[in-house]
Design a protein around this motif. Sequence first.
Motif, mmCIF file in Angstrom:
data_model
loop_
_atom_site.group_PDB
_atom_site.id
_atom_site.type_symbol
_atom_site.label_atom_id
_atom_site.label_comp_id
_atom_site.label_asym_id
_atom_site.label_seq_id
_atom_site.Cartn_x
_atom_site.Cartn_y
_atom_site.Cartn_z
ATOM 1 N N UNK A 114 6.359 -0.018 0.471
ATOM 2 C CA UNK A 114 6.751 -0.906 1.554
ATOM 3 C C UNK A 114 7.805 -0.291 2.478
ATOM 4 N N UNK A 115 8.464 0.803 2.059
ATOM 5 C CA UNK A 115 9.505 1.389 2.910
ATOM 6 C C UNK A 115 8.934 2.382 3.925
ATOM 7 N N UNK A 116 7.636 2.666 3.869
ATOM 8 C CA UNK A 116 7.064 3.637 4.803
ATOM 9 C C UNK A 116 7.227 3.177 6.246
ATOM 10 N N UNK A 117 7.130 1.877 6.469
ATOM 11 C CA UNK A 117 7.335 1.365 7.822
ATOM 12 C C UNK A 117 8.753 1.596 8.304
ATOM 13 N N UNK A 118 9.741 1.436 7.410
ATOM 14 C CA UNK A 118 11.134 1.695 7.777
ATOM 15 C C UNK A 118 11.327 3.168 8.115
ATOM 16 N N UNK A 119 10.706 4.037 7.330
ATOM 17 C CA UNK A 119 10.793 5.471 7.612
ATOM 18 C C UNK A 119 10.152 5.780 8.969
ATOM 19 N N UNK A 120 8.997 5.180 9.246
ATOM 20 C CA UNK A 120 8.317 5.421 10.526
ATOM 21 C C UNK A 120 9.208 5.016 11.698
ATOM 22 N N UNK B 45 -4.218 6.047 7.139
ATOM 23 C CA UNK B 45 -3.913 4.975 8.092
ATOM 24 C C UNK B 45 -2.676 4.181 7.683
ATOM 25 N N UNK B 46 -2.380 4.154 6.400
ATOM 26 C CA UNK B 46 -1.250 3.371 5.913
ATOM 27 C C UNK B 46 0.034 3.768 6.615
ATOM 28 N N UNK B 47 0.296 5.071 6.670
ATOM 29 C CA UNK B 47 1.500 5.543 7.343
ATOM 30 C C UNK B 47 1.249 5.800 8.828
ATOM 31 N N UNK C 29 -2.449 -0.479 7.835
ATOM 32 C CA UNK C 29 -3.829 -0.074 7.658
ATOM 33 C C UNK C 29 -4.285 -0.586 6.314
ATOM 34 N N UNK C 30 -5.313 0.001 5.745
ATOM 35 C CA UNK C 30 -5.778 -0.422 4.438
ATOM 36 C C UNK C 30 -4.681 -0.217 3.392
#
Length: 291
Positions: free
Chosen positions: A128-134, A212-214, A281-282
Motif C-alpha cells: 500500500x505504500x507504493x503510491x506514497x513512494x510514487x 501496472x500496480x506501480x 491497477x490490478x
Amino acid sequence: MGGVSDGTGAPTGSAARAGGEAGPRTAVLAAASQRHPGAEQPRSPYRGMPDAERSALWRQRLHEAEAGLTRYLVSRGDELHLTDWFVLQSELFADLPGPDAPAVEWQRVFFRDQALMERFLVLRYGEQVLGDWARSNAEVHREVEPDHGRGAADPIHRIARQAELYGSHYEFDDDAPPGPEHAALTITHCAIWDYREKARRSGVRLTLASPCTYCTEALSANIRAKGYRPAHRLTHGPTGHGCRWESTTADEPATTTATAVEPATATATSTEPGPPAGTTGPTATDEPGES
C-alpha cells in the motif's frame, strides 16, 4: 539528468551536470502534432531517439526513483533501520555503467534497481505504500523534468518517450493531437510486460504481479506534479496489455473515451480531479519495473 532541447539543438532545463555531463540533443518533441491530413501516423515520433538520449532518460528515471525513495523514507521518521538502507544503496549503485555505455546497460540497471526498491518497500511497509513512494518520486520529477511550454502535452510526451525506451507500441490521438489544454496517448502493446516475462524466465525475482500496480501510480503522480489532471484506462486485447493516458488542465474535463485502436477490454479506469488520488491497477504481489 537527461537534458533536452527545443528542437534547435539548444538544451533546455539543466544544460550541464556534475562531472561535466552535457544534456543530449533530442528529437523535436512537438513533432507528433505536426502531421498533414491523410498522412500515415508514425508508430513513434521518437523512433530516432539517439542512444545518448535514451541513456540520459534511463539515468533521470533512476535518479527520480532513488531520490524519491530517500525523500519518502526521511518522511517516515525513525521507522527505518539505517543499516538496511545503506545496504540497499550499495546495491543500487553497484556496477554502474560507464558514461559512454550504451542505453541497454542503463536499462538493465534501472530495472534491477526498480526491483530492489520495490522489494525493499513492500517487505517492510506493505504494497500500500507504493503510491506514497510514487508521489514522493513525482516531487523530484517536478524539479528535474524540464517544461517545454506545451502545457498538458508535456507529461504525455514524457510518457511517449518512456514507452519508446521499451519498444512499446503507442500513438497519439489522430482526431485531437496533443495540445496545451488536453493531450492523450494510447499504448496498444506495453513492452514492459515482455521485458518482465523475459526477466522472470532468466531467474529475476519479481515483487509485483503486474507492472501496472506501480506504473499507474507513478505516471498519474508525475502528471499531477506538473499541474495537470491525469486519467488512465488499462486495456487488454489482441495486441496484448495496453493503456490509455490523458492529461488535462484543471478547467478542462478529463475523459476516458478510447480511440478505436483495438477491440480491447478495459480492466481499470481512473479519472483524478487532483491530488492525492489513488490510481490502481490490478492487485499485485510480484514484479520489477514501471513504465
